[in-house]
Enzyme design. Sequence first.
Site, PDB file in Angstrom:
ATOM      1  CE  LYS A 127      -4.395   1.109   2.354  1.00  0.00           C
ATOM      2  NZ  LYS A 127      -4.949   0.833   3.733  1.00  0.00           N
TER       3      LYS A 127
HETATM    4  O1  G3P Z   1      -8.101   1.780   5.269  1.00  0.00           O
HETATM    5  C1  G3P Z   1      -8.083   3.149   5.210  1.00  0.00           C
HETATM    6  C2  G3P Z   1      -9.473   3.628   5.583  1.00  0.00           C
HETATM    7  O2  G3P Z   1     -10.511   2.765   5.560  1.00  0.00           O
HETATM    8  C3  G3P Z   1      -9.583   4.880   6.799  1.00  0.00           C
HETATM    9  O3  G3P Z   1     -10.671   4.672   7.366  1.00  0.00           O
HETATM   10  O4  G3P Z   1     -12.373   5.419   8.863  1.00  0.00           O
HETATM   11  O5  G3P Z   1     -10.072   5.877   9.313  1.00  0.00           O
HETATM   12  O6  G3P Z   1     -11.090   7.144   7.385  1.00  0.00           O
HETATM   13  P1  G3P Z   1     -11.223   5.803   8.250  1.00  0.00           P
END
Ligand code: G3P
Length: 217
Positions: A83
């Site tokens: 990633k």
């Molecule tokens: O994998 C990264 C992503 O899904 C992050 O989610 O909730 O931290 O914005 P969030």
Amino acid sequence: MKFFIDTADVDAIRELHDLGMVDGVTTNPSLILKSGRNILEVTKEICSFVQGPVSAEVVALKADDMIAEGRKLAEIAPNIAVKVPLTWDGLKTCKVLSGEGFMVNVTLCFSANQALIAAKAGATFISPFIGRLDDINLDGLDLIGDIRTIYDNYGFETQILAASIRNANHVKDCALIGADVVTAPPAVIKALASHVLTDKGLEQFTADWAKTGQKIL
Ligand code: G3P
């Protein structure tokens, strides 16, 4: 649509995996912090039972360092997707690592143009962050739709991996738009099974069954 689980919590992944609901896993530095585990160890453990792509994120900011980190992460297992952030250095890294045959997930995507250029750089997955756009009063789902249209217009094979999923409606809307994958926290995956009328109906059936005085076993 494929379900990836957005966590580094091995027990939570196992529970969903046993139900056949895990097509892959995504992690990021914040999720590694939350797990309290070493990135190499926890990623290896996840790859020991998840067959699909497991995203592990580089943390360097310069392409040469990102490439070195990506190669090291890719040594963990053949199903690692490296990633990288959607920066110019991240795109250089994407081009090099995808050219070496590794899966690359380009993350922190917030615009259709970013998704377009990531596809040009050979990304296996593009990760548009829906919830974080919604947080600043922009429309994350519009972005998924725009990327779907652009990729379909030109036949890009990069898979749309909708990320930053915050609720069950996000999952449904991504499925309607045609995202290839959603990555969601375990709680959101479980919430897909919930409905207040299911709970109410079951309560009624249970009460009426008790009144029959019957038993099945
Ligand atoms: O994998 C990264 C992503 O899904 C992050 O989610 O909730 O931290 O914005 P969030």
